[in-house]
Design a protein around this motif. Structure first.
Motif, PDB file in Angstrom:
ATOM      1  N   VAL A  10     -27.861  -6.681   2.492  1.00 54.44           N
ATOM      2  CA  VAL A  10     -29.006  -6.017   3.104  1.00 54.44           C
ATOM      3  C   VAL A  10     -28.621  -5.342   4.413  1.00 54.44           C
ATOM      4  CG1 VAL A  10     -31.296  -6.413   4.107  1.00 54.44           C
ATOM      5  CG2 VAL A  10     -30.629  -7.609   2.019  1.00 54.44           C
ATOM      6  N   GLY A  11     -27.695  -5.927   5.157  1.00 58.72           N
ATOM      7  CA  GLY A  11     -27.304  -5.379   6.448  1.00 58.72           C
ATOM      8  C   GLY A  11     -26.647  -4.022   6.359  1.00 58.72           C
ATOM      9  N   GLU A  12     -26.164  -3.651   5.173  1.00 54.66           N
ATOM     10  CA  GLU A  12     -25.517  -2.348   5.002  1.00 54.66           C
ATOM     11  C   GLU A  12     -26.382  -1.389   4.185  1.00 54.66           C
ATOM     12  OE1 GLU A  12     -20.931  -2.429   4.782  1.00 54.66           O
ATOM     13  OE2 GLU A  12     -21.594  -4.115   3.565  1.00 54.66           O
ATOM     14  N   THR A  13     -27.670  -1.701   4.101  1.00 48.45           N
ATOM     15  CA  THR A  13     -28.587  -0.883   3.316  1.00 48.45           C
ATOM     16  C   THR A  13     -29.761  -0.432   4.176  1.00 48.45           C
ATOM     17  OG1 THR A  13     -28.038  -2.155   1.336  1.00 48.45           O
ATOM     18  CG2 THR A  13     -30.003  -0.812   1.243  1.00 48.45           C
ATOM     19  N   THR A  14     -30.031   0.872   4.162  1.00 50.31           N
ATOM     20  CA  THR A  14     -31.205   1.409   4.843  1.00 50.31           C
ATOM     21  C   THR A  14     -31.950   2.335   3.890  1.00 50.31           C
ATOM     22  OG1 THR A  14     -29.925   3.249   5.775  1.00 50.31           O
ATOM     23  CG2 THR A  14     -30.161   1.280   7.134  1.00 50.31           C
ATOM     24  N   GLN A  15     -33.263   2.291   3.957  1.00 52.03           N
ATOM     25  CA  GLN A  15     -34.089   3.106   3.076  1.00 52.03           C
ATOM     26  C   GLN A  15     -35.172   3.808   3.873  1.00 52.03           C
ATOM     27  OE1 GLN A  15     -35.933   0.943  -0.119  1.00 52.03           O
ATOM     28  NE2 GLN A  15     -36.869   2.767  -1.027  1.00 52.03           N
ATOM     29  N   GLU A  16     -35.313   5.101   3.629  1.00 61.01           N
ATOM     30  CA  GLU A  16     -36.387   5.893   4.191  1.00 61.01           C
ATOM     31  C   GLU A  16     -37.125   6.568   3.041  1.00 61.01           C
ATOM     32  OE1 GLU A  16     -34.673   8.526   7.016  1.00 61.01           O
ATOM     33  OE2 GLU A  16     -33.867   6.915   8.282  1.00 61.01           O
ATOM     34  N   ARG A  17     -38.101   7.390   3.363  1.00 56.88           N
ATOM     35  CA  ARG A  17     -38.931   7.990   2.323  1.00 56.88           C
ATOM     36  C   ARG A  17     -38.114   8.803   1.333  1.00 56.88           C
ATOM     37  NH1 ARG A  17     -41.506  12.775   1.232  1.00 56.88           N
ATOM     38  NH2 ARG A  17     -43.512  12.611   0.133  1.00 56.88           N
ATOM     39  N   ASP A  18     -37.170   9.588   1.810  1.00 65.17           N
ATOM     40  CA  ASP A  18     -36.401  10.487   0.944  1.00 65.17           C
ATOM     41  C   ASP A  18     -34.908  10.199   0.968  1.00 65.17           C
ATOM     42  OD1 ASP A  18     -38.653  11.970   0.111  1.00 65.17           O
ATOM     43  OD2 ASP A  18     -38.608  13.140   1.959  1.00 65.17           O
ATOM     44  N   CYS A  19     -34.525   9.006   1.419  1.00 71.13           N
ATOM     45  CA  CYS A  19     -33.094   8.718   1.552  1.00 71.13           C
ATOM     46  C   CYS A  19     -32.825   7.229   1.344  1.00 71.13           C
ATOM     47  CB  CYS A  19     -32.602   9.148   2.932  1.00 71.13           C
ATOM     48  SG  CYS A  19     -30.848   8.817   3.233  1.00 71.13           S
ATOM     49  N   LEU A  20     -31.726   6.937   0.677  1.00 72.63           N
ATOM     50  CA  LEU A  20     -31.246   5.566   0.506  1.00 72.63           C
ATOM     51  C   LEU A  20     -29.773   5.541   0.868  1.00 72.63           C
ATOM     52  CD1 LEU A  20     -31.538   2.612  -0.480  1.00 72.63           C
ATOM     53  CD2 LEU A  20     -30.922   3.427  -2.773  1.00 72.63           C
ATOM     54  N   GLN A  21     -29.408   4.714   1.851  1.00 72.28           N
ATOM     55  CA  GLN A  21     -28.025   4.583   2.304  1.00 72.28           C
ATOM     56  C   GLN A  21     -27.524   3.193   1.954  1.00 72.28           C
ATOM     57  OE1 GLN A  21     -26.566   7.051   4.735  1.00 72.28           O
ATOM     58  NE2 GLN A  21     -24.565   6.077   4.546  1.00 72.28           N
ATOM     59  N   ILE A  22     -26.387   3.124   1.233  1.00 74.05           N
ATOM     60  CA  ILE A  22     -25.762   1.850   0.886  1.00 74.05           C
ATOM     61  C   ILE A  22     -24.320   1.926   1.353  1.00 74.05           C
ATOM     62  CG2 ILE A  22     -25.183   0.225  -0.946  1.00 74.05           C
ATOM     63  CD1 ILE A  22     -27.461   1.394  -2.587  1.00 74.05           C
ATOM     64  N   GLY A  23     -24.009   1.256   2.443  1.00 68.34           N
ATOM     65  CA  GLY A  23     -22.676   1.393   3.023  1.00 68.34           C
ATOM     66  C   GLY A  23     -22.450   2.845   3.418  1.00 68.34           C
ATOM     67  N   PRO A  24     -21.270   3.397   3.160  1.00 68.28           N
ATOM     68  CA  PRO A  24     -21.003   4.804   3.499  1.00 68.28           C
ATOM     69  C   PRO A  24     -21.534   5.795   2.473  1.00 68.28           C
ATOM     70  CG  PRO A  24     -19.031   3.797   2.595  1.00 68.28           C
ATOM     71  CD  PRO A  24     -20.062   2.693   2.685  1.00 68.28           C
ATOM     72  N   SER A  25     -22.022   5.324   1.326  1.00 69.62           N
ATOM     73  CA  SER A  25     -22.567   6.204   0.296  1.00 69.62           C
ATOM     74  C   SER A  25     -24.086   6.331   0.474  1.00 69.62           C
ATOM     75  CB  SER A  25     -22.247   5.676  -1.101  1.00 69.62           C
ATOM     76  OG  SER A  25     -20.851   5.640  -1.330  1.00 69.62           O
ATOM     77  N   ALA A  26     -24.640   7.451  -0.008  1.00 65.13           N
ATOM     78  CA  ALA A  26     -26.073   7.667   0.174  1.00 65.13           C
ATOM     79  C   ALA A  26     -26.590   8.646  -0.862  1.00 65.13           C
ATOM     80  CB  ALA A  26     -26.356   8.200   1.576  1.00 65.13           C
ATOM     81  N   MET A  27     -27.900   8.600  -1.090  1.00 69.59           N
ATOM     82  CA  MET A  27     -28.571   9.629  -1.880  1.00 69.59           C
ATOM     83  C   MET A  27     -29.822  10.063  -1.142  1.00 69.59           C
ATOM     84  SD  MET A  27     -30.305   7.584  -5.093  1.00 69.59           S
ATOM     85  CE  MET A  27     -28.722   7.129  -5.784  1.00 69.59           C
ATOM     86  N   ARG A  28     -30.138  11.362  -1.250  1.00 71.07           N
ATOM     87  CA  ARG A  28     -31.273  11.901  -0.502  1.00 71.07           C
ATOM     88  C   ARG A  28     -31.862  13.087  -1.250  1.00 71.07           C
ATOM     89  NH1 ARG A  28     -26.675  14.158   1.544  1.00 71.07           N
ATOM     90  NH2 ARG A  28     -26.726  16.373   2.108  1.00 71.07           N
TER      91      ARG A  28
END
Length: 239
Positions: free
Chosen positions: A6-24
């Motif tokens: 969980v500490g390496e995961t952030t989520q916003e309305r249009d973005c998901l960051q998992i470690g250094p990888s992300a989708m937006r």
């Protein structure tokens, strides 16, 4: 893919960051930035895997489907039809093609709700057909056939006959639906102890199609032997 905490995961309305990888989401495109390192059995160093995937929906669907009576699990074909561009830096490969985007969400782990799952997708004339079925953890079955029209609106249609397929090298059971209950394997793209992805040819509602099919065994996934093997294929860096 790397399993992270969980500490390496952030989520916003249009973005998901998992470690250094992300989708937006960028306007009407889904952009996936990949920054990983692979893992190979018996080889101590991990190669860099870096690149970008750009998915542009051609159809959008906002309807989700409940997969169990309690509503703990839902599935949604977000973009039944899309185009995709893959641009990798390491390894140096790139290609363009057709694509599809869906989502599974639930209030419990998927293996708690299901024993197995079979899914397939194909272009049928100007529409997109998606067929999914499986066995719930309580032993009951579910199955549905959907056709998405040019606006992305799904309509439930009559299920074609069950079309058994040959077992994979790992002994995975595969199944799809097709006219007269017949489908032929073109190529097995992914074969693991609990999951298989296959390209197949068949006829659906009188139309010849090339379909993508997936099968997953959740009973196999939770087997202690498979759980022991997974970190040798998918790194774990949970914090």
């Amino acid at each position: 893919m790397t399993e992270r905490g969980v500490g390496e995961t952030t989520q916003e309305r249009d973005c998901l960051q998992i470690g250094p990888s992300a989708m937006r989401w960028d306007k009407d495109r889904l952009i996936i930035d990949i920054e990983e390192r692979d893992i190979r059995l018996g080889i101590p160093w991990r190669r860099r895997v870096k690149g970008q995937i750009i998915l542009t929906p051609e159809l959008l669907n906002d309807r989700s489907f409940k997969l169990d009576p309690q509503g703990r699990h839902h599935w949604q074909a977000i973009a039944p039809r899309a185009s995709v561009e893959v641009k990798m830096q390491q390894p140096d490969i790139s290609w363009k093609g057709s694509a599809y985007l869906d989502s599974n969400q639930g209030s419990e782990p998927i293996e708690n709700g299901f024993q197995s799952w079979h899914w397939s997708r194909a272009h049928v004339a100007k529409q997109v057909a998606v067929i999914y079925e499986g066995k719930r953890r309580d032993g009951s079955h579910f199955a549905s056939a959907l056709r998405f029209d040019s606006s992305g609106t799904p309509t439930e249609v009559e299920l074609p006959m069950v079309a058994p397929m040959p077992y994979t090298y790992w002994g995975m059971e595969r199944q799809t639906r097709a006219d007269r209950g017949h489908a032929s394997v073109i190529k097995t793209w992914e074969d693991s102890p609990f999951y298989a992805r296959t390209a197949l040819s068949a006829r659906l509602w009188g139309e010849p199609v090339i379909a993508i099919q997936e099968s997953i065994s959740l009973d196999r996934l939770i087997n202690p032997v498979v759980q022991f093997m997974l970190p040798y294929k998918m790194p774990r860096e949970a914090k």
